[in-house]
Design an enzyme around this catalytic site. Structure first.
Site, PDB file in Angstrom:
ATOM      1  N   GLY A 239       0.765  -1.238   0.000  1.00 10.12           N
ATOM      2  CA  GLY A 239       0.000   0.000   0.000  1.00 10.12           C
ATOM      3  C   GLY A 239       0.794   1.284   0.000  1.00 10.12           C
ATOM      4  N   PRO A 274       4.470  -5.213  -0.932  1.00  9.01           N
ATOM      5  CA  PRO A 274       4.455  -3.992  -1.735  1.00  9.01           C
ATOM      6  C   PRO A 274       4.250  -4.304  -3.218  1.00  9.01           C
ATOM      7  CG  PRO A 274       6.711  -4.600  -1.258  1.00  9.01           C
ATOM      8  CD  PRO A 274       5.843  -5.598  -0.534  1.00  9.01           C
ATOM      9  N   GLY A 275       3.501  -3.489  -3.893  1.00  6.83           N
ATOM     10  CA  GLY A 275       3.297  -3.650  -5.329  1.00  6.83           C
ATOM     11  C   GLY A 275       3.704  -2.378  -6.045  1.00  6.83           C
ATOM     12  N   ARG A 312      -6.311   3.790 -15.213  1.00  8.92           N
ATOM     13  CA  ARG A 312      -6.272   4.542 -13.950  1.00  8.92           C
ATOM     14  C   ARG A 312      -6.904   5.938 -14.059  1.00  8.92           C
ATOM     15  NH1 ARG A 312      -2.276   6.029 -11.656  1.00  8.92           N
ATOM     16  NH2 ARG A 312      -3.035   5.758  -9.555  1.00  8.92           N
ATOM     17  N   CYS A 343     -14.646   4.484 -27.594  1.00  7.35           N
ATOM     18  CA  CYS A 343     -15.918   5.194 -27.639  1.00  7.35           C
ATOM     19  C   CYS A 343     -16.535   5.305 -26.260  1.00  7.35           C
ATOM     20  CB  CYS A 343     -16.855   4.484 -28.612  1.00  7.35           C
ATOM     21  SG  CYS A 343     -16.076   4.314 -30.213  1.00  7.35           S
ATOM     22  N   TYR A 372      -0.381  -1.338 -12.144  1.00  5.00           N
ATOM     23  CA  TYR A 372      -1.798  -1.250 -12.483  1.00  5.00           C
ATOM     24  C   TYR A 372      -1.992  -0.587 -13.847  1.00  5.00           C
ATOM     25  CZ  TYR A 372      -1.768  -2.409  -7.579  1.00  5.00           C
ATOM     26  OH  TYR A 372      -1.493  -3.027  -6.388  1.00  5.00           O
TER      27      TYR A 372
HETATM   28  C1  LIG Z   1      -3.194  -4.880  -3.967  1.00  2.00           C
HETATM   29  C2  LIG Z   1      -2.642  -5.505  -2.743  1.00  2.00           C
HETATM   30  C3  LIG Z   1      -1.320  -5.267  -2.344  1.00  2.00           C
HETATM   31  C4  LIG Z   1      -0.417  -4.301  -3.055  1.00  2.00           C
HETATM   32  O1  LIG Z   1      -0.823  -2.990  -2.923  1.00  2.00           O
HETATM   33  P1  LIG Z   1       0.126  -1.799  -3.450  1.00  2.00           P
HETATM   34  O2  LIG Z   1      -0.637  -0.588  -3.141  1.00  2.00           O
HETATM   35  O3  LIG Z   1       0.340  -2.012  -4.894  1.00  2.00           O
HETATM   36  O4  LIG Z   1       1.401  -1.891  -2.660  1.00  2.00           O
HETATM   37  C5  LIG Z   1      -0.850  -5.939  -1.246  1.00  2.00           C
HETATM   38  N1  LIG Z   1      -1.632  -6.814  -0.556  1.00  2.00           N
HETATM   39  C6  LIG Z   1      -2.905  -7.061  -0.912  1.00  2.00           C
HETATM   40  C7  LIG Z   1      -3.701  -8.033  -0.128  1.00  2.00           C
HETATM   41  C8  LIG Z   1      -3.453  -6.421  -2.011  1.00  2.00           C
HETATM   42  O5  LIG Z   1      -4.726  -6.658  -2.345  1.00  2.00           O
END
Ligand SMILES: *Cc1c(COP(=O)(O)O)cnc(C)c1O
Length: 422
Positions: A239, A274-275, A312, A343, A372
């Site tokens: 997050g 982390p993503g 996004r 469209c 994303y």
């Molecule tokens: C989407 C998600 C993440 C990653 O969130 P980021 O904001 O990209 O770091 C981590 N854990 C869970 C369970 C998620 O659904």
């Protein structure tokens, strides 16, 4: 920090001019920088090197198997949310004992797949899921490693669509109910209760919500301990936000310090998911200007990428910086809407944006598109999905080729009564 920089007025990814990639693979394309990805993983993991910690990269942010292979080779595990993502991680060579499975709606076949592959943990999000996992484990004559995802009821102060840790959200189990489930799980012979987990939301740009959630989970862990329930790991989710325009999120170093301070003395393995912070600023989307259009109200820049390629802006009204790939010597600017060919009025990449004046044929870079971006893309309007490129120094590779028209109808068949061949 990233490796997308101008050299003599041309935008480069590391040492490769984006213009060169465009001329070889066409537009639009996503372009990822290996040096940036590597740096982000190192920056995030370095503060945790002396503690028992595992970084499980959130696959949904960017699930290309080459990107996964790189991140896994840097020591990452994976946080998955579907059987499809488990398949990808295994294809990329992921270690099973570094995979955690999140998500509120796991299907039976997905749970079975995960148990057969012996992943580290299924993060269970409801009483019914706990029961189903137990039944499937029993059937497979195995013990399912599970964590319980709690909902700490914390406002992450982010876009409502990506907030997950409030009681009104579908995710996790409210702390009060969770205690009972921990007891239930710890007594279940088909379950191996290994952890507790939470994830409060995405693009969080302050430390406070993370720390509030941690404190509340720490209390739960203490309570569980006093009631004789032992777990091995604490998974604090992902997050952490990034800078798209003027956000000022905590640096991963400061995030790490705050987390480590908060968790000092807690003798548990730490898992993080982390993503965005790993891949977001490591990727861009390159698109070409098709037309410019002037109406009495607006200036439009019509480009060849659209909401199906990067949703996004349309979905969250998110800001993505857009810059010309060739720096202009002229000072002239215009306030424009950058829109795609789809469209839908929601098909825009930017609205009311002041930009250098551009003309048909110009290349534009949509920045901070590594997370994303492609992973949320679709074929809407029967648009083939775009190519993905990975750059490493002066080399680049196509890590997903642009879809062909035939790919659009893959798996579609005529109903036999409509006649003709498939
Ligand atoms: C989407 C998600 C993440 C990653 O969130 P980021 O904001 O990209 O770091 C981590 N854990 C869970 C369970 C998620 O659904």
């Amino acid at each position: 920090m990233h490796h997308f920089n101008f050299k003599s007025e041309e935008l480069y990814c590391e040492e490769v001019p984006l213009k060169k990639i465009a001329s070889e693979v066409g537009t639009p394309f996503y372009c990822y920088s290996q040096a940036t990805l590597t740096r982000h993983v190192q920056q995030f993991s370095e503060p945790f090197k002396d503690v028992d910690a595992l970084l499980c990269y959130a696959v949904k942010a960017n699930s290309n198997i080459a990107v996964l292979r790189l991140l896994l080779s840097l020591g990452c595990g994976a946080d998955i949310v579907s059987g499809g993502e488990l398949f990808r991680v295994l294809k990329a060579g992921g270690e099973r004992k570094k995979i955690v499975f999140s998500g509120v709606g796991k299907r039976e076949d997905e749970i079975e797949f995960a148990l057969k592959e012996k992943i580290l943990s299924l993060n269970v999000e409801s009483a019914q899921e706990l029961e189903l996992v137990s039944n499937i484990a029993k059937k497979l004559k195995t013990k399912a490693p599970i964590s319980i995802r709690v909902n700490p009821d914390i406002d992450p102060k982010t876009h409502p669509y990506i907030s997950t840790g409030l009681l009104q959200n579908k995710f996790g189990i409210p702390l009060k109910e969770a205690i009972g489930l921990f007891h239930k799980a710890s007594k279940d012979p088909n379950l191996d209760l290994v952890g507790i987990d939470c994830h409060i939301g995405s693009q969080v740009t302050e430390l406070a919500p993370f720390l509030d959630a941690l404190r509340s989970i720490k209390n739960t862990i203490k309570q569980l301990k006093s009631e004789g329930i032992k777990i091995d790991h604490l998974d604090i989710g992902g997050g952490l936000g990034i800078t798209y325009s003027d956000e000022n999120p905590p640096h991963p170093r400061d995030y790490a310090k705050a987390v480590l301070d908060e968790l000092a003395g807690l003798d548990l393995m730490l898992i993080m998911e982390p993503g965005r912070v790993i891949v977001g600023n490591a990727g861009i989307l390159v698109t070409k200007v098709l037309f410019t259009k002037h109406t009495s109200q607006k200036e439009f820049v019509i480009v060849d990428a659209a909401m199906n390629d990067l949703i996004r802006p349309g979905l969250y009204n998110a800001y993505q910086e857009i810059i010309p790939v060739k720096e202009s010597s002229s000072e002239s600017t215009k306030v424009v809407d950058v829109v795609g060919p789809v469209c839908e009025t929601g098909d825009f990449l930017a609205r009311e944006r002041k930009m250098p004046t551009v003309s048909p044929g110009d290349l534009l870079a949509v920045m901070s598109a590594g997370a994303y971006g492609f992973s949320m893309s679709s074929n809407y309007n029967s648009r083939p999905r775009v190519a993905e490129i990975l750059v490493n120094g002066d080399k680049f590779a196509v890590i997903r080729k642009r879809e062909a028209l035939e790919d659009l109808i893959l798996g579609e068949t005529m109903a036999h009564w409509l006649g003709g061949k498939d």
